[in-house]
Design a protein around this motif. Sequence first.
Motif, mmCIF file in Angstrom:
data_model
loop_
_atom_site.group_PDB
_atom_site.id
_atom_site.type_symbol
_atom_site.label_atom_id
_atom_site.label_comp_id
_atom_site.label_asym_id
_atom_site.label_seq_id
_atom_site.Cartn_x
_atom_site.Cartn_y
_atom_site.Cartn_z
ATOM 1 N N LEU A 191 0.724 -1.462 0.099
ATOM 2 C CA LEU A 191 0.364 -0.316 -0.550
ATOM 3 C C LEU A 191 0.889 1.221 0.002
ATOM 4 C CD1 LEU A 191 -3.030 1.089 0.124
ATOM 5 C CD2 LEU A 191 -2.914 1.272 2.756
ATOM 6 N N ILE A 192 0.505 1.636 -0.639
ATOM 7 C CA ILE A 192 1.451 3.137 -1.451
ATOM 8 C C ILE A 192 0.679 4.465 -0.945
ATOM 9 C CG2 ILE A 192 3.207 4.357 -2.670
ATOM 10 C CD1 ILE A 192 3.396 1.721 -3.621
ATOM 11 N N GLY A 193 1.378 5.518 0.048
ATOM 12 C CA GLY A 193 0.245 6.489 0.447
ATOM 13 C C GLY A 193 1.120 7.648 0.499
ATOM 14 N N GLU A 194 0.900 9.232 -0.561
ATOM 15 C CA GLU A 194 1.555 9.984 -0.121
ATOM 16 C C GLU A 194 1.182 10.959 0.084
ATOM 17 O OE1 GLU A 194 1.943 14.091 -3.679
ATOM 18 O OE2 GLU A 194 0.783 12.433 -3.852
ATOM 19 N N GLU A 195 0.764 10.663 1.780
ATOM 20 C CA GLU A 195 0.563 10.955 3.107
ATOM 21 C C GLU A 195 1.522 10.864 4.048
ATOM 22 O OE1 GLU A 195 -2.615 13.873 4.499
ATOM 23 O OE2 GLU A 195 -3.657 12.242 2.383
ATOM 24 N N PRO A 196 2.359 11.163 4.953
ATOM 25 C CA PRO A 196 2.931 9.885 5.805
ATOM 26 C C PRO A 196 2.267 9.651 6.979
ATOM 27 C CG PRO A 196 2.917 12.691 6.414
ATOM 28 C CD PRO A 196 2.099 12.579 5.111
ATOM 29 N N HIS A 197 0.907 9.849 6.950
ATOM 30 C CA HIS A 197 0.284 9.119 8.037
ATOM 31 C C HIS A 197 0.159 7.687 7.911
ATOM 32 C CE1 HIS A 197 -0.001 13.398 9.216
ATOM 33 N NE2 HIS A 197 -0.317 13.590 8.082
ATOM 34 N N LEU A 198 -1.047 6.787 9.362
ATOM 35 C CA LEU A 198 -1.482 6.010 8.528
ATOM 36 C C LEU A 198 -2.998 6.439 7.949
ATOM 37 C CD1 LEU A 198 -1.151 3.947 11.659
ATOM 38 C CD2 LEU A 198 -0.372 3.173 9.632
ATOM 39 N N PRO A 199 -3.458 5.535 7.263
ATOM 40 C CA PRO A 199 -4.674 5.692 6.172
ATOM 41 C C PRO A 199 -6.156 6.614 7.476
ATOM 42 C CG PRO A 199 -3.662 3.743 5.384
ATOM 43 C CD PRO A 199 -2.421 4.305 6.515
ATOM 44 N N TYR A 200 -6.416 7.430 6.976
ATOM 45 C CA TYR A 200 -7.275 7.983 8.438
ATOM 46 C C TYR A 200 -8.643 8.283 6.654
ATOM 47 C CZ TYR A 200 -5.684 12.312 5.857
ATOM 48 O OH TYR A 200 -5.614 13.317 4.890
ATOM 49 N N GLN A 201 -9.850 8.609 7.977
ATOM 50 C CA GLN A 201 -10.953 8.860 7.379
ATOM 51 C C GLN A 201 -10.677 10.728 7.637
ATOM 52 O OE1 GLN A 201 -14.315 8.160 10.703
ATOM 53 N NE2 GLN A 201 -12.207 7.595 11.614
ATOM 54 N N ARG A 202 -11.632 10.900 6.147
ATOM 55 C CA ARG A 202 -11.670 12.481 5.849
ATOM 56 C C ARG A 202 -12.766 13.062 6.747
ATOM 57 N NH1 ARG A 202 -7.011 13.200 2.723
ATOM 58 N NH2 ARG A 202 -6.396 11.298 1.495
ATOM 59 N N PRO A 203 -14.047 12.332 6.605
ATOM 60 C CA PRO A 203 -15.315 13.110 7.083
ATOM 61 C C PRO A 203 -15.258 14.037 7.939
ATOM 62 C CG PRO A 203 -16.141 11.121 5.860
ATOM 63 C CD PRO A 203 -14.586 10.735 6.393
ATOM 64 N N PRO A 204 -14.913 13.557 9.082
ATOM 65 C CA PRO A 204 -14.562 14.784 10.516
ATOM 66 C C PRO A 204 -14.284 15.357 10.704
ATOM 67 C CG PRO A 204 -13.857 12.262 10.344
ATOM 68 C CD PRO A 204 -14.440 12.493 9.529
ATOM 69 N N LEU A 205 -13.135 15.891 9.068
ATOM 70 C CA LEU A 205 -12.217 16.358 8.966
ATOM 71 C C LEU A 205 -13.234 17.731 9.178
ATOM 72 C CD1 LEU A 205 -9.519 15.894 6.711
ATOM 73 C CD2 LEU A 205 -9.336 14.895 9.440
ATOM 74 N N SER A 206 -13.936 17.585 8.621
ATOM 75 C CA SER A 206 -15.096 19.662 8.649
ATOM 76 C C SER A 206 -15.863 20.054 9.727
ATOM 77 C CB SER A 206 -15.689 18.926 7.333
ATOM 78 O OG SER A 206 -16.532 18.066 6.962
ATOM 79 N N LYS A 207 -16.113 18.372 10.574
ATOM 80 C CA LYS A 207 -16.846 18.463 11.984
ATOM 81 C C LYS A 207 -15.941 18.435 12.837
ATOM 82 C CE LYS A 207 -19.072 15.429 9.266
ATOM 83 N NZ LYS A 207 -18.175 15.543 7.813
ATOM 84 N N ASP A 208 -15.977 17.443 13.677
ATOM 85 C CA ASP A 208 -15.406 17.113 15.116
ATOM 86 C C ASP A 208 -14.122 17.664 14.946
ATOM 87 O OD1 ASP A 208 -18.028 16.615 16.101
ATOM 88 O OD2 ASP A 208 -17.505 14.564 16.227
ATOM 89 N N PHE A 209 -13.759 17.534 14.146
ATOM 90 C CA PHE A 209 -12.031 17.289 14.019
ATOM 91 C C PHE A 209 -11.221 19.260 13.776
ATOM 92 C CE2 PHE A 209 -7.779 18.522 12.429
ATOM 93 C CZ PHE A 209 -7.055 16.930 13.343
ATOM 94 N N VAL A 210 -12.561 19.879 12.882
ATOM 95 C CA VAL A 210 -11.925 21.555 13.205
ATOM 96 C C VAL A 210 -12.681 22.116 14.534
ATOM 97 C CG1 VAL A 210 -13.758 22.193 12.461
ATOM 98 C CG2 VAL A 210 -11.964 23.425 11.238
#
Length: 408
Positions: A34-53
């Motif tokens: 599994l090749i990923g450009e971001e340095p992070h482990l695979p993560y959820q995106r939907p919370p970014l615009s809500k609880d995370f922010v």
Amino acid sequence: MALSGGVVIVGGGQGGYQTAASLRTEGFDGPITLIGEEPHLPYQRPPLSKDFVLGRQQAHQLTLRPAQFYATHRIELLMGERAEAIDPAAGQVRLASGSRIGFDSLVLATGARNRLLPVAGAELAGVCYLRTVDEATALRQRLAAARDVVVIGGGFIGLEVAAAARQMDKHVTVVEALPRLMARVVAPLVSEFFRDRHSARGVDLRCGAGVAKITGGASVRGVELADGTRLAADLVIAGIGIVPNVDLARDAGLAIGNGVAVDQHLRTSDPRIFALGDCAEFPSRFSGTRVRLESVQNCVDQAICVARCLAGRPGAYSAVPWFWSDQGDIHLQIAGLPGEADQSVLRGDPDSGKFSVFHYFQGHLRSVDSINRPGEHVAARKLFGAGAAITPAQAADEAFDLKQALLP
């Protein structure tokens, strides 16, 4: 240096993770990389615009699986690596680091990137986008210090961030180029409901408004609209859509449409290469056309479909499409494919804050928008999955149990 083959997955997001995990669930025992450009482990995106922010969720809580999961399931992770080119003839992926990864089968889960603002001043400090956890982290820090926030784009992401910013008591203006909110995905009645609710919570909504430029010096100070209106802003958030990442596929000679073109099994024009998620254009049994969908559901279900194919149990992709958006306390869920409709039927009372709208085209149900009615959303998904018919009169009648349409 060229490493061994097996299945190589390019893309370290939800689709890449789900493909790798599902391959093991389906009994595939070969090598998985599994090749990923971001340095992070695979993560959820939907919370970014809500609880995370909002600061209610931290980065480590977004991770789909801990590192041990990948070790246990013999999934080799190459995070922080960028795939630069595919050589289909040699069966290799070339990385920016210089390594070459051999593959027997390749899965492109490359996702999409933010569509950039095409106006002067878009490069100023304080103009933010929201797609990755790093962008969300930067936005969270700027939002905490901001006073006047202008959100450009009245779609899901823009309205979710606007709702979050209002919860932080910021002065928020949303600028949308189209005449109404979420115009590409919901009915006018639903747009009107969301306009009223956001306005009641103090959001200044400007629909049918174009952006001429973003002003400021070292950082953003305002937004000038096409009609000359000037809005104060010490933070601008752009949510004007995304662009599928197809460069790798195009440069490798694969067929491209509105995304990487795949067949009903999600194979590209090269039978050893698959594509899925936000980057893939596929034939939809629900619309009878080729579509590209931007949703977690589509990404996950397509990953499972690809994994089954690679494990020797191929089947055409036929999952029911559905979408959602949480904007403050308003939960919007959509079943089916939004699109052309010649009849829309209201079920429930918008004034109650809980209702659904059923959309028909030439007598056939196309999609259902549900606001704070999760039970009806689930029922609608089952209707689509079973190919069951429901008349407009039945949809409008709240006394009619939608489950009855599923009975033989």
